[in-house]
Design a protein around this motif. Structure first.
Motif, short mmCIF file in Angstrom:
data_model
loop_
_atom_site.label_atom_id
_atom_site.label_comp_id
_atom_site.label_asym_id
_atom_site.label_seq_id
_atom_site.Cartn_x
_atom_site.Cartn_y
_atom_site.Cartn_z
N ALA A 295 0.85 -1.18 0.00
CA ALA A 295 0.00 0.00 0.00
C ALA A 295 0.89 1.24 0.00
CB ALA A 295 -0.90 0.01 1.23
N VAL A 296 0.43 2.28 -0.65
CA VAL A 296 1.19 3.53 -0.72
C VAL A 296 0.30 4.68 -0.27
CG1 VAL A 296 2.67 2.68 -2.59
CG2 VAL A 296 0.57 3.88 -3.16
N ASN A 297 0.93 5.80 0.02
CA ASN A 297 0.22 7.04 0.40
C ASN A 297 -0.56 6.91 1.71
OD1 ASN A 297 1.03 8.13 -2.15
ND2 ASN A 297 -0.77 7.19 -3.11
N MET A 298 -0.21 5.90 2.53
CA MET A 298 -0.94 5.67 3.78
C MET A 298 -0.01 5.56 4.98
SD MET A 298 -3.70 2.85 2.33
CE MET A 298 -4.87 2.97 3.70
N GLY A 299 1.28 5.89 4.77
CA GLY A 299 2.27 5.71 5.82
C GLY A 299 2.79 4.28 5.81
N GLU A 300 3.76 4.02 6.67
CA GLU A 300 4.38 2.70 6.72
C GLU A 300 3.54 1.69 7.48
OE1 GLU A 300 8.36 3.03 8.15
OE2 GLU A 300 9.03 4.29 6.49
N GLY A 301 2.69 2.17 8.38
CA GLY A 301 1.84 1.27 9.15
C GLY A 301 2.19 1.29 10.63
N PRO A 302 1.45 0.52 11.43
CA PRO A 302 0.33 -0.33 11.05
C PRO A 302 -0.84 0.47 10.45
CG PRO A 302 1.08 -0.82 13.29
CD PRO A 302 1.70 0.48 12.89
N LEU A 303 -1.46 -0.10 9.42
CA LEU A 303 -2.54 0.57 8.72
C LEU A 303 -3.87 0.20 9.38
CD1 LEU A 303 -1.35 0.00 5.02
CD2 LEU A 303 -0.77 1.87 6.60
N VAL A 304 -4.07 0.74 10.57
CA VAL A 304 -5.23 0.40 11.40
C VAL A 304 -6.10 1.64 11.60
CG1 VAL A 304 -5.99 -0.44 13.66
CG2 VAL A 304 -3.98 -1.46 12.56
N ASP A 305 -7.37 1.52 11.23
CA ASP A 305 -8.37 2.57 11.44
C ASP A 305 -7.94 3.88 10.80
OD1 ASP A 305 -10.78 3.63 12.28
OD2 ASP A 305 -10.01 4.23 14.25
N LEU A 306 -7.71 3.83 9.49
CA LEU A 306 -7.28 5.01 8.73
C LEU A 306 -8.39 5.46 7.79
CD1 LEU A 306 -3.65 3.99 7.70
CD2 LEU A 306 -4.36 5.38 9.65
N PRO A 307 -8.44 6.76 7.46
CA PRO A 307 -9.42 7.22 6.47
C PRO A 307 -8.97 6.86 5.06
CG PRO A 307 -8.05 9.05 7.20
CD PRO A 307 -7.63 7.86 8.02
N LEU A 308 -9.94 6.50 4.22
CA LEU A 308 -9.64 6.21 2.81
C LEU A 308 -10.77 6.77 1.96
CD1 LEU A 308 -7.71 4.70 0.81
CD2 LEU A 308 -9.36 2.81 0.92
#
Length: 279
Positions: A132-145
């Protein structure tokens, strides 16, 4: 030329199974999967799964998955249970089977007639694993999309293939054919994404629908169910170490998150029919 096949389903996630252990995968497998998977016009399925010779010492077979659009997947939780059931009923009646996948070696244990438990490996919410890109390195938990006109809260999980999980109040009312493609082809997921829409009944009971990359809405997805329980465990909704029952359109799967983010999945596998087709 006639092609022999077995059609099997796990929670209505149905595939055409080919015995490729001696012959190898057909050269035209992508086109073959597109042609034979067509509902109403052919055998009809979510794709083709080839049962191949193992590549790991001591393994019993290898599974390769080709989606209805011809693309190759890495892992299918419902499919691997069916591979185990096929092997068990075709001369390999062992209580545990080791099956190679593009996501690594998986152990599948027979729990009863047509019932199998799969050690699905570990999950991660880190961006590089999906990718995944443009979402930070993670953890990708409870993020807006932002998906087209709508803003969703998502948790992204890799279980060997990529998943995007979002909680909704009423899963049955969703028009997935309108919503799903926007997730699948979102620019943040360069290899596309599987998307799970989940309704929380209580901490150990969920309802889920899935939009699979390459296949559209399917009635079940084993890796997607694992990713969903992993995501809701990360969110503090589902308890680790306990069975979580997930109701899908095609049936129920039971998932448990073990220490070290290991996943255990239990569900049925059934032969629908065997036959031959002209190719």
């Amino acid at each position: 030329m006639k092609l022999s096949f077995t059609k099997m389903q796990g929670c209505a996630n149905d595939y055409i199974y080919l015995d490729c252990r001696t012959s190898g995968v057909p050269e035209d497998i992508a086109a073959l999967s597109q042609r034979l998977s067509r509902r109403h016009f052919s055998i009809g399925a979510d794709g083709i799964i080839c049962i191949c010779a193992p590549v790991t010492a001591g393994a019993d077979a290898m599974m390769r998955i080709f989606n209805a659009d011809g693309s190759e997947g890495k892992m299918c939780g419902n499919g691997i249970r069916c591979v185990a059931e096929w092997l068990y009923t075709h001369g390999m009646a062992k209580p545990k089977l080791a099956i190679d996948t593009l996501s690594g070696l998986k152990t599948v244990a027979r729990m009863g007639e047509g019932l199998w438990q799969v050690e699905m490996g570990t999950y991660t919410a880190m961006a590089a694993a999906l990718p995944a890109v443009n979402m930070g390195e993670g953890p990708l938990v409870d993020l807006p999309l932002q998906v087209e006109e709508n803003l969703w809260r998502v948790t992204c999980i890799s279980v060997g293939n990529p998943h995007c999980v979002t909680i909704v109040p009423d899963v049955d009312s969703l028009k997935l054919e309108q919503i799903g493609p926007g997730f699948e082809h979102h620019e943040n997921f360069p290899e596309r994404i599987n998307t799970e829409f989940v309704q929380v009944v209580d901490a150990t009971h969920l309802k889920m629908r899935v939009w699979e990359r390459g296949s559209g809405e399917t009635w079940a997805c084993g890796t997607g169910t694992c990713a969903t329980v992993a995501a809701l465990t990360e969110l503090g909704i589902c308890p680790a170490g306990e069975d979580v029952h997930v109701q899908l359109r095609g049936g129920e799967l039971t998932i448990r998150v073990l220490p070290g983010k290991q996943l255990l999945m239990t569900g049925a596998a059934e032969t629908v029919c065997e036959g031959t087709t002209e190719v």
